[in-house]
Design a protein around this motif. Structure first.
Motif, mmCIF file in Angstrom:
data_model
loop_
_atom_site.group_PDB
_atom_site.id
_atom_site.type_symbol
_atom_site.label_atom_id
_atom_site.label_comp_id
_atom_site.label_asym_id
_atom_site.label_seq_id
_atom_site.Cartn_x
_atom_site.Cartn_y
_atom_site.Cartn_z
ATOM 1 N N GLU A 6 0.836 -1.200 0.000
ATOM 2 C CA GLU A 6 0.000 0.000 0.000
ATOM 3 C C GLU A 6 0.872 1.252 0.000
ATOM 4 O O GLU A 6 1.998 1.239 0.496
ATOM 5 C CB GLU A 6 -0.906 0.051 1.245
ATOM 6 N N SER A 7 0.300 2.325 -0.510
ATOM 7 C CA SER A 7 0.940 3.642 -0.471
ATOM 8 C C SER A 7 -0.136 4.705 -0.537
ATOM 9 O O SER A 7 -1.297 4.407 -0.834
ATOM 10 C CB SER A 7 1.935 3.804 -1.631
ATOM 11 N N GLY A 9 -0.918 6.959 2.026
ATOM 12 C CA GLY A 9 -1.413 7.472 3.291
ATOM 13 C C GLY A 9 -0.721 8.759 3.681
ATOM 14 O O GLY A 9 0.249 9.196 3.041
ATOM 15 N N LEU A 20 -5.431 6.188 -1.851
ATOM 16 C CA LEU A 20 -4.554 5.072 -1.509
ATOM 17 C C LEU A 20 -4.398 4.166 -2.727
ATOM 18 O O LEU A 20 -5.331 3.990 -3.501
ATOM 19 C CB LEU A 20 -5.130 4.268 -0.347
ATOM 20 N N CYS A 22 -2.711 0.255 -3.920
ATOM 21 C CA CYS A 22 -2.218 -1.047 -3.467
ATOM 22 C C CYS A 22 -1.700 -1.782 -4.700
ATOM 23 O O CYS A 22 -2.490 -2.171 -5.573
ATOM 24 C CB CYS A 22 -3.323 -1.834 -2.786
ATOM 25 N N ARG A 38 -9.619 -1.244 7.564
ATOM 26 C CA ARG A 38 -8.892 -0.288 8.378
ATOM 27 C C ARG A 38 -8.952 -0.704 9.837
ATOM 28 O O ARG A 38 -9.862 -1.407 10.263
ATOM 29 C CB ARG A 38 -9.445 1.121 8.189
ATOM 30 N N VAL A 93 -5.016 2.755 10.356
ATOM 31 C CA VAL A 93 -4.127 2.113 9.396
ATOM 32 C C VAL A 93 -5.009 1.400 8.383
ATOM 33 O O VAL A 93 -5.903 0.636 8.763
ATOM 34 C CB VAL A 93 -3.175 1.115 10.078
ATOM 35 N N TYR A 94 -4.764 1.656 7.121
ATOM 36 C CA TYR A 94 -5.560 1.068 6.047
ATOM 37 C C TYR A 94 -4.781 -0.061 5.397
ATOM 38 O O TYR A 94 -3.606 0.098 5.043
ATOM 39 C CB TYR A 94 -5.919 2.137 5.017
ATOM 40 N N TYR A 95 -5.477 -1.192 5.231
ATOM 41 C CA TYR A 95 -4.869 -2.389 4.656
ATOM 42 C C TYR A 95 -5.617 -2.790 3.395
ATOM 43 O O TYR A 95 -6.854 -2.757 3.370
ATOM 44 C CB TYR A 95 -4.945 -3.555 5.638
ATOM 45 N N GLN A 113 1.007 -4.435 4.171
ATOM 46 C CA GLN A 113 1.576 -4.066 5.473
ATOM 47 C C GLN A 113 0.837 -2.901 6.123
ATOM 48 O O GLN A 113 1.046 -2.614 7.297
ATOM 49 C CB GLN A 113 3.067 -3.715 5.312
ATOM 50 N N THR A 115 -1.013 1.245 5.545
ATOM 51 C CA THR A 115 -0.568 2.629 5.402
ATOM 52 C C THR A 115 -1.400 3.502 6.326
ATOM 53 O O THR A 115 -2.616 3.346 6.420
ATOM 54 C CB THR A 115 -0.659 3.098 3.936
ATOM 55 N N GLN A 116 -0.740 4.403 7.032
ATOM 56 C CA GLN A 116 -1.410 5.224 8.045
ATOM 57 C C GLN A 116 -2.129 6.397 7.390
ATOM 58 O O GLN A 116 -1.541 7.135 6.589
ATOM 59 C CB GLN A 116 -0.389 5.755 9.054
#
Length: 121
Positions: A6-7, A9, A20, A22, A38, A93-95, A113, A115-116
């Motif tokens: 993920e990216s 955040g 976001l 993924c 999340r 935190v988002y997954y 993993q 992303t906040q």
């Protein structure tokens, strides 16, 4: 086997937007339903949104319906979550996850993993 990263955040003010991403590795990305979950501190992981393998079907948690949009690009092995009108209660935190269609975490065998996302009031 699918690996997810993920990216996107970050810190945003209430009312703002974030997107976001993924990115998935593996040749079977297009065969999986993809979802966003999340988890806020002290709380259980909760379902946010899901998109089926083709991108034609989506579903959202009531708390984000009308504000968040999930999409996917199978050519790029990427799923997105566009988040608009963000609220402080969206802080978590988002997954992203890959698996079968469903709103329970147990439907998903592959996880990123995280992303906040922090929304300030």
């Amino acid at each position: 086997q699918v690996q997810l990263v993920e990216s996107g955040g970050g810190l945003v003010q209430a009312g703002g937007s974030l997107r976001l991403s993924c990115a998935a590795s593996g040749r079977t990305f297009s065969s999986y339903a993809m979802a966003w979950f999340r988890q806020a501190p002290g709380k259980e992981r909760e379902f946010v949104a899901i998109i089926n393998y083709s991108g034609r079907s989506t579903n959202y948690a009531d708390s984000v319906k009308g504000r968040f949009t999930i999409s996917r690009d199978n050519a790029k092995n990427t799923v997105y979550l566009q988040m608009n009108s963000l609220k402080p209660e969206d802080t978590a935190v988002y997954y992203c996850a890959a698996g079968n269609w469903g709103s329970s975490p147990i439907a998903y065998g592959y996880w990123g993993q995280g992303t906040q996302v922090t929304v300030s009031s």
